[in-house]
Design a protein around this motif. Structure first.
Motif, PDB file in Angstrom:
ATOM      1  N   GLY A   1     -80.564  51.063 -18.620  1.00 47.78           N
ATOM      2  CA  GLY A   1     -81.107  49.742 -18.264  1.00 47.78           C
ATOM      3  C   GLY A   1     -79.775  48.756 -18.448  1.00 47.78           C
ATOM      4  N   PHE A   2     -79.373  48.829 -19.589  1.00 55.64           N
ATOM      5  CA  PHE A   2     -78.195  48.040 -19.712  1.00 55.64           C
ATOM      6  C   PHE A   2     -77.072  48.062 -18.611  1.00 55.64           C
ATOM      7  N   ARG A   3     -76.807  49.110 -17.987  1.00 49.18           N
ATOM      8  CA  ARG A   3     -75.796  49.385 -17.111  1.00 49.18           C
ATOM      9  C   ARG A   3     -76.108  48.668 -15.772  1.00 49.18           C
ATOM     10  N   ARG A   4     -77.505  48.693 -15.546  1.00 47.13           N
ATOM     11  CA  ARG A   4     -77.857  47.768 -14.182  1.00 47.13           C
ATOM     12  C   ARG A   4     -77.934  46.473 -14.248  1.00 47.13           C
TER      13      ARG A   4
ATOM     14  N   PHE B   1     -61.376  49.534 -24.211  1.00 49.81           N
ATOM     15  CA  PHE B   1     -62.340  50.179 -25.025  1.00 49.81           C
ATOM     16  C   PHE B   1     -62.737  48.847 -26.019  1.00 49.81           C
ATOM     17  N   MET B   2     -63.934  49.162 -26.546  1.00 49.06           N
ATOM     18  CA  MET B   2     -64.649  48.025 -27.468  1.00 49.06           C
ATOM     19  C   MET B   2     -63.267  48.017 -28.539  1.00 49.06           C
ATOM     20  N   GLY B   3     -63.251  46.614 -29.130  1.00 51.21           N
ATOM     21  CA  GLY B   3     -62.226  46.264 -30.088  1.00 51.21           C
ATOM     22  C   GLY B   3     -60.757  46.077 -29.552  1.00 51.21           C
TER      23      GLY B   3
ATOM     24  N   GLY C   1     -59.750  43.806 -27.863  1.00 49.11           N
ATOM     25  CA  GLY C   1     -59.274  42.321 -28.009  1.00 49.11           C
ATOM     26  C   GLY C   1     -59.610  41.500 -26.834  1.00 49.11           C
ATOM     27  N   LYS C   2     -60.230  42.387 -25.682  1.00 51.97           N
ATOM     28  CA  LYS C   2     -60.733  41.572 -24.324  1.00 51.97           C
ATOM     29  C   LYS C   2     -61.294  39.951 -24.492  1.00 51.97           C
ATOM     30  N   SER C   3     -62.149  39.935 -25.148  1.00 59.01           N
ATOM     31  CA  SER C   3     -63.033  38.481 -25.326  1.00 59.01           C
ATOM     32  C   SER C   3     -62.022  37.684 -26.150  1.00 59.01           C
TER      33      SER C   3
ATOM     34  N   CYS D   1     -64.756  42.237 -19.713  1.00 63.84           N
ATOM     35  CA  CYS D   1     -65.919  43.240 -19.334  1.00 63.84           C
ATOM     36  C   CYS D   1     -66.261  43.899 -20.693  1.00 63.84           C
ATOM     37  N   GLY D   2     -67.404  44.537 -20.609  1.00 62.53           N
ATOM     38  CA  GLY D   2     -67.904  45.420 -21.552  1.00 62.53           C
ATOM     39  C   GLY D   2     -66.977  46.620 -21.584  1.00 62.53           C
ATOM     40  N   GLY D   3     -66.847  47.508 -22.701  1.00 64.17           N
ATOM     41  CA  GLY D   3     -65.907  48.560 -22.514  1.00 64.17           C
ATOM     42  C   GLY D   3     -66.302  49.535 -21.754  1.00 64.17           C
ATOM     43  N   GLY D   4     -67.842  49.455 -21.478  1.00 67.38           N
ATOM     44  CA  GLY D   4     -68.071  50.617 -20.280  1.00 67.38           C
ATOM     45  C   GLY D   4     -68.194  50.404 -18.934  1.00 67.38           C
ATOM     46  N   ILE D   5     -67.450  49.237 -18.753  1.00 67.61           N
ATOM     47  CA  ILE D   5     -67.816  48.744 -17.270  1.00 67.61           C
ATOM     48  C   ILE D   5     -67.205  49.783 -16.211  1.00 67.61           C
TER      49      ILE D   5
ATOM     50  N   ARG E   1     -80.481  40.370 -27.580  1.00 68.73           N
ATOM     51  CA  ARG E   1     -78.831  40.929 -28.211  1.00 68.73           C
ATOM     52  C   ARG E   1     -79.001  42.437 -27.178  1.00 68.73           C
ATOM     53  N   ILE E   2     -77.658  42.482 -27.241  1.00 65.14           N
ATOM     54  CA  ILE E   2     -77.155  43.759 -26.382  1.00 65.14           C
ATOM     55  C   ILE E   2     -77.873  44.993 -27.235  1.00 65.14           C
ATOM     56  N   SER E   3     -77.778  45.084 -28.426  1.00 63.51           N
ATOM     57  CA  SER E   3     -78.426  46.199 -28.980  1.00 63.51           C
ATOM     58  C   SER E   3     -79.984  46.245 -28.660  1.00 63.51           C
TER      59      SER E   3
ATOM     60  N   THR F   1     -73.442  45.719 -33.721  1.00 63.57           N
ATOM     61  CA  THR F   1     -73.524  45.094 -32.532  1.00 63.57           C
ATOM     62  C   THR F   1     -73.012  45.975 -31.315  1.00 63.57           C
ATOM     63  N   ARG F   2     -72.616  47.120 -31.570  1.00 63.19           N
ATOM     64  CA  ARG F   2     -71.795  48.130 -30.637  1.00 63.19           C
ATOM     65  C   ARG F   2     -72.790  49.177 -30.598  1.00 63.19           C
ATOM     66  N   PRO F   3     -73.872  49.405 -29.882  1.00 63.61           N
ATOM     67  CA  PRO F   3     -74.564  50.599 -29.932  1.00 63.61           C
ATOM     68  C   PRO F   3     -73.722  51.987 -29.584  1.00 63.61           C
ATOM     69  N   LEU F   4     -72.665  51.960 -28.777  1.00 66.64           N
ATOM     70  CA  LEU F   4     -72.101  53.068 -28.202  1.00 66.64           C
ATOM     71  C   LEU F   4     -70.764  53.573 -29.172  1.00 66.64           C
ATOM     72  N   PHE F   5     -70.801  52.464 -30.328  1.00 67.40           N
ATOM     73  CA  PHE F   5     -69.526  52.784 -31.343  1.00 67.40           C
ATOM     74  C   PHE F   5     -70.163  53.223 -32.433  1.00 67.40           C
TER      75      PHE F   5
ATOM     76  N   MET G   1     -68.669  38.966 -20.553  1.00 66.49           N
ATOM     77  CA  MET G   1     -69.924  39.313 -20.055  1.00 66.49           C
ATOM     78  C   MET G   1     -70.964  39.739 -20.669  1.00 66.49           C
ATOM     79  N   ASP G   2     -70.696  40.309 -22.077  1.00 61.16           N
ATOM     80  CA  ASP G   2     -71.830  40.626 -23.000  1.00 61.16           C
ATOM     81  C   ASP G   2     -72.492  39.394 -23.383  1.00 61.16           C
ATOM     82  N   THR G   3     -71.780  38.230 -23.746  1.00 63.35           N
ATOM     83  CA  THR G   3     -72.269  37.187 -24.163  1.00 63.35           C
ATOM     84  C   THR G   3     -73.206  36.564 -22.939  1.00 63.35           C
TER      85      THR G   3
ATOM     86  N   GLU H   1     -62.458  60.327 -22.749  1.00 62.81           N
ATOM     87  CA  GLU H   1     -63.194  60.383 -21.624  1.00 62.81           C
ATOM     88  C   GLU H   1     -62.853  59.440 -20.588  1.00 62.81           C
ATOM     89  N   ARG H   2     -62.998  58.169 -21.107  1.00 59.23           N
ATOM     90  CA  ARG H   2     -62.726  56.955 -20.141  1.00 59.23           C
ATOM     91  C   ARG H   2     -61.290  56.613 -19.699  1.00 59.23           C
ATOM     92  N   MET H   3     -60.288  57.013 -20.476  1.00 57.29           N
ATOM     93  CA  MET H   3     -59.095  56.309 -20.345  1.00 57.29           C
ATOM     94  C   MET H   3     -58.809  56.724 -18.961  1.00 57.29           C
TER      95      MET H   3
END
Ligand code: S3P
Length: 186
Positions: free
Chosen positions: A66-69, A20-22, A24-26, A89-93, A54-56, A128-132, A43-45, A144-146
């Motif tokens: 569009g982002f997922r594509r 998930f976002m946060g 510590g992956k990067s 990877c981004g949290g939604g990969i 920017r991702i946002s 910077t995290r449109p989905l958080f 990946m986001d960078t 849901e993602r777990m």
């Protein structure tokens, strides 16, 4: 006696950091790369440089779809690279089946597990995290993602109340144990 040079490693397969976002992956990938002489990419960078936005902005202009594509194209490109890398990877990969298949086919996936409350405390700038959005929707999104994180992961590392140094040392030893890290010949 001259100082010994640090041992430099290479990877036998790409290593994907998921979670998930946060989580510590990067930071973990970056630290491990620096200490072991490995290549790493966030990946986001990478997406921001490739798209010049920017991702946002990508979310605003093209929506999540569009982002997922773009994300899938980049994932495939990095997975197929000649030099295997540490890929954060981004949290939604894991939300796309195609991405889950690419990760399983090409590499080794490490799930850095975090709960939504600790994730929220680690992300200083949520714009910077449109989905958080708010904490309740973050908790629901994570729940849901777990199952997807757990199904793609070759291994899960719990990051609760731990620092980047500690987590990256654990990741390094598990990569050695799994035979993914080998010493680079001079
Ligand atoms: C997303 C996570 C972000 C980024 C985008 C979407 C997600 O990456 O890819 O904002 O869907 O969880 P981080 O996990 O690196 O924050």
């Amino acid at each position: 006696m001259a100082d010994r040079e640090p041992v430099q490693f290479k990877l036998t397969r790409p290593v994907f950091f998921i979670g998930f976002m946060g989580a510590g992956k990067s930071s973990v990938a970056r630290r491990l790369a620096r200490k072991s002489g490995l290549a790493s990419v966030d990946m986001d960078t990478y997406i921001e440089r490739r798209e010049g936005k920017r991702i946002s902005e990508i979310f605003q202009e093209s929506g999540e779809e569009g982002f997922r594509r773009i994300e899938t194209e980049v994932l495939r490109e990095l997975a197929e690279s000649d030099e295997p890398m540490l890929i954060s990877c981004g949290g939604g990969i894991v939300t796309r089946e195609e991405n889950r298949d690419i990760i399983s086919q090409y590499g080794f996936a490490i799930h850095l597990r975090v709960d939504a409350d600790e994730a929220a405390s680690r992300i200083s700038d949520k714009s910077t995290r449109p989905l958080f959005n708010d904490i309740d929707s973050a908790r629901a999104r994570l729940a849901e993602r777990m199952p997807a994180y757990e199904s793609v992961a070759d291994v899960t590392v719990d990051t609760a109340h731990r620092g980047i140094y500690d987590i990256s040392m654990e990741v390094k030893s598990l990569l050695e144990r799994e035979g993914l890290l080998c010493q680079r010949q001079k």
